[in-house]
Motif scaffolding. Structure first.
Motif, PDB file in Angstrom:
ATOM      1  N   SER A   1      44.298  14.737   5.195  1.00 29.39           N
ATOM      2  CA  SER A   1      43.942  13.921   6.351  1.00 29.39           C
ATOM      3  C   SER A   1      45.195  13.460   7.094  1.00 29.39           C
ATOM      4  N   GLY A   2      45.184  13.681   8.441  1.00 25.95           N
ATOM      5  CA  GLY A   2      46.327  13.227   9.244  1.00 25.95           C
ATOM      6  C   GLY A   2      47.416  14.269   9.375  1.00 25.95           C
ATOM      7  N   ASP A   3      47.368  15.318   8.553  1.00 22.55           N
ATOM      8  CA  ASP A   3      48.406  16.358   8.646  1.00 22.55           C
ATOM      9  C   ASP A   3      47.779  17.600   9.272  1.00 22.55           C
ATOM     10  N   ARG A   4      47.761  17.626  10.626  1.00 22.05           N
ATOM     11  CA  ARG A   4      47.027  18.673  11.349  1.00 22.05           C
ATOM     12  C   ARG A   4      47.482  20.078  10.981  1.00 22.05           C
TER      13      ARG A   4
ATOM     14  N   TYR B   1      45.682  22.205   8.340  1.00 21.26           N
ATOM     15  CA  TYR B   1      44.303  22.674   8.554  1.00 21.26           C
ATOM     16  C   TYR B   1      44.326  24.014   9.277  1.00 21.26           C
TER      17      TYR B   1
END
Ligand SMILES: [Zn+2]
Length: 181
Positions: A45-48, A51
């Motif tokens: 989460s938060g580390d684009r 993904y």
């Protein structure tokens, strides 16, 4: 914990598989490539950048100018289907979204809602960054999202068919394609 991911991410694959069966019988007017990407939800989460790893990798394979356009199918199996226009898709490639929603209206597929609701981090962004006009068809209002409750009983064949018939009309109607009018 690993989860089934019936809607997120098997539903899109299911429609592509059936489109593939159809295209094996009735040749489409141009070559169509099916891209099945992995590691879309790999991230933290938060580390684009962690993904969408599969489409990141595909985007680095030199795909600019290889395709007319791309349509990503994601989370389209919800039995309570409501598919709105995705915000990034609508701002970058509104002509592709217009085509999709016009076809849905023409076919009477009322689960395609002609308004923008969410901006979704999805594989279309990497295709666009690599030079391919691409949008995502996604129904992001799904209470079982990223939980162990995302199971086939929350999905419906009708929801898959709704998207399948719209995609079928588009594949076999080159006169509708953006830039072809
Ligand atoms: Zn997901």
């Amino acid at each position: 914990m690993p989860i089934d991911g019936a809607n997120d991410g098997a539903s899109g694959v299911a429609v592509l598989m059936e489109l593939g069966n159809l295209m094996a019988e009735i040749r489409p007017p141009c070559n169509v490539e099916f891209l099945l990407t992995d590691a879309e939800d790999w991230g933290v989460s938060g580390d684009r950048d962690r993904y969408l790893l599969g489409s990141q990798h595909f985007g680095r394979s030199g795909i600019r100018d290889r395709y007319h356009f791309g349509i990503v199918l994601d989370m389209i199996g919800d039995a309570e289907q409501e598919i709105c226009r995705e915000a990034f898709s609508d701002s970058f490639f509104v002509e592709i979204n217009d085509m999709i929603w016009e076809v849905a209206a023409e076919l009477g597929v009322v689960t395609f809602i002609d308004s923008v609701r969410h901006g979704v981090l999805d594989d279309h962004l990497n295709l666009a960054a690599a030079g391919v006009p691409a949008v995502v068809v996604v129904d992001f209002d799904y209470p079982y999202w990223h939980t162990e409750y995302d199971t086939p009983d929350k999905c419906s064949p009708q929801a898959l068919e709704n998207v399948g018939v719209v995609m079928t009309r588009i594949v076999y109607s080159p006169s509708l394609w953006p830039g072809k009018k």
